[in-house]
Design a protein around this motif. Structure first.
Motif, PDB file in Angstrom:
ATOM      1  N   TYR A 536      54.419  46.529  40.207  1.00 35.79           N
ATOM      2  CA  TYR A 536      55.674  47.157  39.808  1.00 35.79           C
ATOM      3  C   TYR A 536      56.836  46.178  40.017  1.00 35.79           C
ATOM      4  O   TYR A 536      56.930  45.507  41.028  1.00 35.79           O
ATOM      5  N   GLY A 537      57.692  46.102  39.016  1.00 38.15           N
ATOM      6  CA  GLY A 537      58.835  45.197  39.107  1.00 38.15           C
ATOM      7  C   GLY A 537      58.506  43.767  38.741  1.00 38.15           C
ATOM      8  O   GLY A 537      59.318  42.877  38.971  1.00 38.15           O
ATOM      9  N   PHE A 538      57.307  43.534  38.194  1.00 37.44           N
ATOM     10  CA  PHE A 538      56.886  42.191  37.773  1.00 37.44           C
ATOM     11  C   PHE A 538      56.999  41.183  38.915  1.00 37.44           C
ATOM     12  O   PHE A 538      57.565  40.109  38.776  1.00 37.44           O
ATOM     13  N   ARG A 539      56.414  41.575  40.060  1.00 40.25           N
ATOM     14  CA  ARG A 539      56.467  40.696  41.234  1.00 40.25           C
ATOM     15  C   ARG A 539      55.157  39.925  41.457  1.00 40.25           C
ATOM     16  O   ARG A 539      55.176  38.883  42.097  1.00 40.25           O
ATOM     17  N   ASP A 540      54.063  40.461  40.953  1.00 35.80           N
ATOM     18  CA  ASP A 540      52.757  39.845  41.184  1.00 35.80           C
ATOM     19  C   ASP A 540      51.947  39.898  39.900  1.00 35.80           C
ATOM     20  O   ASP A 540      51.879  40.942  39.246  1.00 35.80           O
ATOM     21  N   ALA A 541      51.335  38.773  39.558  1.00 37.72           N
ATOM     22  CA  ALA A 541      50.428  38.711  38.407  1.00 37.72           C
ATOM     23  C   ALA A 541      49.066  38.256  38.919  1.00 37.72           C
ATOM     24  O   ALA A 541      48.958  37.217  39.581  1.00 37.72           O
ATOM     25  N   TRP A 542      48.033  39.039  38.604  1.00 39.63           N
ATOM     26  CA  TRP A 542      46.686  38.757  39.066  1.00 39.63           C
ATOM     27  C   TRP A 542      45.749  38.524  37.884  1.00 39.63           C
ATOM     28  O   TRP A 542      45.951  39.075  36.801  1.00 39.63           O
ATOM     29  N   ALA A 543      44.725  37.735  38.117  1.00 38.59           N
ATOM     30  CA  ALA A 543      43.599  37.628  37.184  1.00 38.59           C
ATOM     31  C   ALA A 543      42.379  37.220  38.002  1.00 38.59           C
ATOM     32  O   ALA A 543      42.395  36.191  38.679  1.00 38.59           O
ATOM     33  N   ILE A 544      41.350  38.060  37.964  1.00 38.66           N
ATOM     34  CA  ILE A 544      40.113  37.772  38.685  1.00 38.66           C
ATOM     35  C   ILE A 544      38.956  37.955  37.717  1.00 38.66           C
ATOM     36  O   ILE A 544      38.896  38.953  37.000  1.00 38.66           O
ATOM     37  N   GLY A 545      38.072  36.972  37.676  1.00 35.97           N
ATOM     38  CA  GLY A 545      36.933  37.034  36.762  1.00 35.97           C
ATOM     39  C   GLY A 545      35.664  36.577  37.442  1.00 35.97           C
ATOM     40  O   GLY A 545      35.688  35.854  38.448  1.00 35.97           O
ATOM     41  N   THR A 546      34.532  36.993  36.875  1.00 36.74           N
ATOM     42  CA  THR A 546      33.261  36.605  37.454  1.00 36.74           C
ATOM     43  C   THR A 546      32.210  36.403  36.372  1.00 36.74           C
ATOM     44  O   THR A 546      32.214  37.073  35.341  1.00 36.74           O
ATOM     45  N   THR A 547      31.356  35.441  36.614  1.00 37.94           N
ATOM     46  CA  THR A 547      30.120  35.281  35.868  1.00 37.94           C
ATOM     47  C   THR A 547      28.979  35.532  36.845  1.00 37.94           C
ATOM     48  O   THR A 547      29.208  35.929  37.990  1.00 37.94           O
ATOM     49  N   LYS A 548      27.776  35.277  36.393  1.00 39.38           N
ATOM     50  CA  LYS A 548      26.622  35.467  37.275  1.00 39.38           C
ATOM     51  C   LYS A 548      26.695  34.531  38.477  1.00 39.38           C
ATOM     52  O   LYS A 548      26.173  34.849  39.555  1.00 39.38           O
ATOM     53  N   ASP A 549      27.365  33.378  38.305  1.00 37.81           N
ATOM     54  CA  ASP A 549      27.321  32.336  39.338  1.00 37.81           C
ATOM     55  C   ASP A 549      28.636  32.107  40.072  1.00 37.81           C
ATOM     56  O   ASP A 549      28.626  31.602  41.194  1.00 37.81           O
ATOM     57  N   TYR A 550      29.761  32.452  39.453  1.00 39.23           N
ATOM     58  CA  TYR A 550      31.049  32.095  40.043  1.00 39.23           C
ATOM     59  C   TYR A 550      32.043  33.248  39.960  1.00 39.23           C
ATOM     60  O   TYR A 550      32.009  34.059  39.038  1.00 39.23           O
ATOM     61  N   VAL A 551      32.948  33.271  40.940  1.00 39.39           N
ATOM     62  CA  VAL A 551      34.119  34.143  40.904  1.00 39.39           C
ATOM     63  C   VAL A 551      35.358  33.262  40.962  1.00 39.39           C
ATOM     64  O   VAL A 551      35.443  32.351  41.791  1.00 39.39           O
ATOM     65  N   VAL A 552      36.295  33.537  40.068  1.00 35.71           N
ATOM     66  CA  VAL A 552      37.566  32.809  40.062  1.00 35.71           C
ATOM     67  C   VAL A 552      38.686  33.827  40.217  1.00 35.71           C
ATOM     68  O   VAL A 552      38.708  34.852  39.513  1.00 35.71           O
ATOM     69  N   GLY A 553      39.586  33.577  41.142  1.00 42.37           N
ATOM     70  CA  GLY A 553      40.730  34.459  41.338  1.00 42.37           C
ATOM     71  C   GLY A 553      42.027  33.676  41.269  1.00 42.37           C
ATOM     72  O   GLY A 553      42.111  32.556  41.772  1.00 42.37           O
ATOM     73  N   VAL A 554      43.042  34.274  40.629  1.00 47.13           N
ATOM     74  CA  VAL A 554      44.341  33.613  40.481  1.00 47.13           C
ATOM     75  C   VAL A 554      45.442  34.627  40.775  1.00 47.13           C
ATOM     76  O   VAL A 554      45.375  35.783  40.320  1.00 47.13           O
TER      77      VAL A 554
END
Length: 783
Positions: A536-554
């Protein structure tokens, strides 16, 4: 032996004195020779230097290394102590020569110390060079020879010898003067460092360069003469220049270094970080930071986990910003508002509990819970939307309604079992906004949860359809630490594998950022389950993704919490996420966990299990818990005349002429929005007028009735009065739904009055009842 015992017996005093001398000799050497503070050093999983924090005393002194590179070993022995491997800690010949030279000159010019003696002298903080101190060094040196082998003594020397300025030890010197590991030094570089402890002041840039060069070259000449190096190597070596200034030490994972230093200060830690991947991720973050800072967005963090080992491969705690924007803050473990990033957990929980199926239609209509009225990001409503599409499109209203149906306390229980440590309060503290960002979490905990989800599917398929008791464990950034996943069991740990798999199937369909939105048309594109979040209020932007082998979080935002327009997950964080995934090897998609699934008939329109009235049916694999979901409630059997224009019954139509037809009917509020986006949707046909028992519920406007223009006067305080809309219904207790220009106003029961205060202009008022009946009225407002 008897003679020896007899001698001891006859010479008790001498024996006691000898015994005491042996005891004193044994204990004369401290257990730890060196107690100086050391730098905190972290290396990659291949022992490449990632960064270091200077020691507390301001010295670049790395922790002791138990090995010495061969080139440096050869150089230092040739220069300092040619008989190192042959003497007992001191060299009598060297001492005699030094004593003679010093006596002839009348002053101490030569020490004659061995490397072992120099280790002792370094540990004793360079006591004055007197004969008495020299005698002590000899005694302690022989004791050191008993405690350590020659290579260990050489390693002690290499770790604690002074190399000029505030540089102590070979490892620190190699990086400060040549910007590389000591194992990678050339002969010339090794020779330079070998002569430095003898005269460390020669290293200062622009000072004594000729003396240092001459000493180095004399050593290289000696190596040539004893055939350690050939003439070509010699000629190339003497042509190499000397270091002109100290290099800064690598700072490739600065925030990980700070984190490790909290508990392992002064240690050399081998981390699980992949240096190449870390550097490439740093570059991606740097490039995006340069773009985002134009919009006054200054902080970014990124994390990569290996699903199989649960080890950290990349740790970027913050963007390369400045001190004014908290560049030293490690965002990875800091609590931030979650936005929509928790929605997949709710979806998985409802699948696991058997409350929904992937394509179950859920309501997407104007909704209000007390003072709380959630809205979708696009401010629109679909009326009804498949649950998996509601997740992949991150619709807020369906998520809140699903949470209400599932139960706030139940969802809170699942989040606590995911070990999200920033969920500190009870469920009522957060309310229904819990699923939209009303709570806080951190990138570390969220990434570990996605890794546990992925690993659950992998383990289930790799074993005999079993789960691990410690699946939801903490990741590690220590290379030598192995994760214990616990015991195998037929019982799920938290969510079953099928529910997680079906959640990922939905997340795979999330619309990707511009430029990567046609990914499914390319054979080599990565299949990624991913989710964004915007607080709320455009304070935090997230993106989390996963494949079978890796997880990437930003995570992207400002450490001080300042919101910025455009700071949304899909625009600010997602491009970084996919740039990072481009660095990683392609992974096959997750295997379907068949043992936790059942193939059943599904209503193609409603997504529920097919009822006898469903016309179009698909066969799909669902989670086994979904078998207890209800059959399709929206397909009803109705009776039509031959023209299929009216509903009829036996009172007005011959039974043989009645056509029984399945009809898809949504509740009125859902249908009101659904029909605008689904052209196939048709409301129920009316009953034919001649049918008995088919009296239709009626309603009409009481006010405004036939008035085209409504004038709203002002009161004594110059405030415009409300317009009170009134409707009468043949069944007063019926719920009515009110709209102004297709915007939902609210609902009424029993007393059907609705107060509004519109601005001047023309409006369409629409009222719908729960049976699907609808009335409309055009009015013009004037003040």
């Amino acid at each position: 032996m008897q003679r020896l015992l007899a001698y001891f017996k006859n010479n008790k005093k001498k024996t006691i004195v000898l015994f005491l001398l042996l005891v004193a000799y044994y204990f004369c050497l401290p257990k730890h020779l060196f107690k100086d503070p050391t730098a905190t050093v972290i290396t990659s999983n291949k022992n490449e230097l990632l960064g270091a924090l200077i020691a507390d005393d301001g010295q670049w002194r790395f922790p002791e290394n138990d090995s010495v590179p061969d080139k440096f070993k050869t150089c230092i022995i040739a220069f300092e102590d040619e008989y190192f491997y042959n003497h007992p800690g001191f060299n009598p010949i060297s001492i005699f020569k030094a004593l003679k030279e010093n006596m002839d000159s009348g002053e101490i010019k030569r020490g004659g110390s061995t490397i072992t003696q120099q280790v002792i002298r370094l540990s004793r903080k360079r006591k004055q060079r007197t004969y008495w101190e020299k005698f002590k060094e000899i005694i302690l040196a022989t004791r050191l020879e008993f405690r350590h082998n020659k290579d260990e003594i050489l390693a002690l020397y290499a770790s604690h010898a002074p190399f000029g300025g505030n540089v102590v030890g070979l490892d620190a010197a190699s990086w400060r003067y040549f910007n590389r590991n000591s194992e990678d030094l050339s002969w010339a570089e090794s020779a330079t460092l070998a002569v430095l402890p003898n005269a460390p002041s020669l290293i200062y840039p622009g000072k004594n360069q000729t003396q240092l060069l001459n000493k180095r070259n004399r050593l290289l000449k000696k190596l040539l003469e004893n055939q350690t190096i050939d003439s070509l190597t010699y000629n190339l070596s003497i042509s190499e220049g000397l270091p002109q200034k100290p290099y800064p030490l690598p700072q490739i994972a600065t925030h990980l270094l700070q984190t490790i230093a909290k508990n392992d200060k002064g240690q050399r830690i081998k981390t699980s970080v992949n240096k190449r991947l870390q550097q490439q991720t740093n570059s991606i973050v740097f490039n995006h930071y340069n773009t985002l800072k134009q919009n006054e967005i200054y902080n970014i963090s990124a994390l990569i986990l290996d699903v199989k080992t649960r080890k950290v491969l990349t740790y970027v705690g913050n963007a390369p910003t400045d001190k004014n924007h908290q560049n030293s803050v490690d965002i990875i473990n800091k609590p931030r508002s979650t936005g929509s990033i928790l929605k997949p957990f709710l979806y998985a929980a409802m699948l696991d509990a058997g409350d929904i199926l992937p394509n179950t239609l859920v309501a997407d209509v104007p909704t209000q819970f007390g003072d709380y009225s959630p809205e979708n990001f696009n401010k629109e409503f679909d009326g009804a939307v498949p649950a998996k599409r509601a997740l992949s499109r991150s619709l807020n209203v369906p998520a809140v309604r699903m949470l209400q149906d599932f139960g706030l306390d139940r969802f809170h229980y699942y989040l606590k079992n995911l070990h999200l440590k920033d969920i500190r309060f009870n469920a009522n503290h957060y309310g229904l906004s819990l699923v939209l960002g009303g709570a806080e979490s951190n990138l570390w905990d969220l990434c570990k949860s996605y890794a546990a989800f992925s690993s659950t599917i992998n383990h289930f398929n790799e074993t005999s359809s079993e789960y691990f008791s410690n699946e939801f464990c903490e990741p590690t950034f220590f290379e030598n630490e192995e994760i214990d996943f616990g015991k195998k069991s037929n019982e799920k740990t938290l969510f079953d594998a099928a529910s997680i798999y079906l959640t990922y199937e939905s997340l795979k369909e999330v619309n990707r950022p511009e430029g990567d939105d046609n990914w499914e048309f390319f054979d080599n594109s990565k299949q990624i389950a991913w989710k964004t979040g915007t607080s709320y209020g455009f304070r935090d932007a997230w993106a989390i993704g996963t494949t079978k082998d890796y997880v990437v979080g930003v995570w992207v935002g400002n450490a001080d919490g300042e919101g910025r327009p455009g700071l949304v997950g899909v625009q600010a964080a997602a491009p970084i996420l996919f740039d990072v995934f481009d660095l990683l090897p392609n992974s096959q998609w997750f295997q379907k966990p068949f043992d936790e699934m059942e193939k059943v008939k599904i209503c193609a329109v409603s997504g529920y299990r097919a009822s006898v009235n469903c016309v179009k049916i698909d066969e799909k694999y669902i989670q086994k818990s979904g078998l207890k979901t209800e059959a399709c409630p929206y397909h009803k059997l109705i009776h039509l005349d031959k023209t299929e224009s009216f509903q009829v019954n036996s009172s007005c139509e011959n039974i043989n002429e009645i056509k029984n037809t399945s009809w898809f009917v949504l509740p009125p509020l859902m249908a009101y929005y659904y029909k605008d986006k689904h052209s196939f949707y048709k409301p129920l046909p009316p009953f034919r007028n001649d049918c008995i028992g088919s009296k239709k519920e009626t309603m009409e406007f009481i006010y405004p009735k036939d008035i085209k223009t409504v004038f709203l006067p002002k009161d004594f305080n110059e405030k415009t009065n409300d317009l009170i809309l009134k409707v009468a219904h043949s069944k007063p207790n019926t719920t009515l739904y009110w709209y102004l220009d297709h915007k939902f106003l609210g609902e009424t029961s029993t007393i059907h009055n609705m107060a509004i205060q519109p601005k001047e202009g023309k409006y369409l008022i629409t009222v719908t009842d729960e049976f699907g009946n609808e009335i409309k009225r055009f009015i013009e407002i004037s003040h």
